[in-house]
Motif scaffolding. Structure first.
Motif, PDB file in Angstrom:
ATOM      1  N   UNK A 179       0.802  -1.222   0.000  1.00  0.00           N
ATOM      2  CA  UNK A 179       0.000   0.000   0.000  1.00  0.00           C
ATOM      3  C   UNK A 179       0.838   1.276   0.000  1.00  0.00           C
ATOM      4  N   UNK A 180       1.979   1.269   0.708  1.00  0.00           N
ATOM      5  CA  UNK A 180       2.836   2.460   0.738  1.00  0.00           C
ATOM      6  C   UNK A 180       3.456   2.719  -0.636  1.00  0.00           C
TER       7      UNK A 180
ATOM      8  N   UNK B 178     -11.656   0.285  -3.831  1.00  0.00           N
ATOM      9  CA  UNK B 178     -10.799  -0.885  -3.667  1.00  0.00           C
ATOM     10  C   UNK B 178     -11.709  -2.103  -3.806  1.00  0.00           C
ATOM     11  N   UNK B 179     -11.304  -3.023  -4.676  1.00  0.00           N
ATOM     12  CA  UNK B 179     -12.098  -4.221  -4.950  1.00  0.00           C
ATOM     13  C   UNK B 179     -11.315  -5.449  -4.503  1.00  0.00           C
ATOM     14  N   UNK B 180     -11.960  -6.311  -3.744  1.00  0.00           N
ATOM     15  CA  UNK B 180     -11.342  -7.584  -3.360  1.00  0.00           C
ATOM     16  C   UNK B 180     -11.535  -8.550  -4.516  1.00  0.00           C
ATOM     17  N   UNK B 181     -10.406  -9.001  -5.066  1.00  0.00           N
ATOM     18  CA  UNK B 181     -10.442  -9.925  -6.194  1.00  0.00           C
ATOM     19  C   UNK B 181     -10.059 -11.317  -5.752  1.00  0.00           C
TER      20      UNK B 181
ATOM     21  N   UNK C 182      -4.125   3.016   4.587  1.00  0.00           N
ATOM     22  CA  UNK C 182      -2.919   3.668   4.088  1.00  0.00           C
ATOM     23  C   UNK C 182      -3.186   4.706   3.009  1.00  0.00           C
ATOM     24  N   UNK C 183      -4.054   4.378   2.060  1.00  0.00           N
ATOM     25  CA  UNK C 183      -4.278   5.273   0.930  1.00  0.00           C
ATOM     26  C   UNK C 183      -5.119   6.474   1.333  1.00  0.00           C
TER      27      UNK C 183
END
Length: 120
Positions: A28-29, A74-77, A65-66
């Motif tokens: 994420x960073x 944000x999508x969980x794939x 973080x974002x």
């Protein structure tokens, strides 16, 4: 209802027709400090940016973080780079113009047919 003539001549329409898909895992960073910063520099609207992560734990870390407003959602794939690329292709409607972007880019090569190539 306003007419076309009554609209301000300085108002610009959003003509960005692509969806930016960014698969990312445990970075994420890096995504925040590289790709999202680069997309902002190129004035890519955050409404066109979707981050794809492998699971709900990753989703939580990325949301923490974002910066809000630096991406659309944000999508969980699914886990695995090949699997997530296929997931991304199936996520969007047929005909959607998708640009897959890595989570660690710092710029783009800009093509000019009349200029010599400058890759390093």
């Amino acid at each position: 209802m306003p007419t076309a003539a009554s609209k301000s001549p300085t108002r610009k329409l959003n003509t960005f027709v692509y969806q930016i898909a960014i698969p990312s895992y445990k970075r994420p960073e890096t995504l925040l400090n590289k790709t999202l910063l680069t997309l902002r520099k190129y004035r890519i609207p955050s409404s066109a940016i979707t981050v794809f992560v492998a699971n709900s734990d990753e989703e939580k870390k990325y949301k923490q973080t974002l910066k809000p407003g630096s991406y659309n959602k944000i999508v969980v794939g699914v886990p695995g780079m090949g699997a997530i690329r296929n997931f991304i292709s199936n996520y969007y409607a047929i005909g959607t113009k998708i640009v897959n972007v890595d989570d660690d880019i710092t710029g783009f090569l800009e093509y000019d047919a009349n200029a010599p190539r400058k890759e390093r």
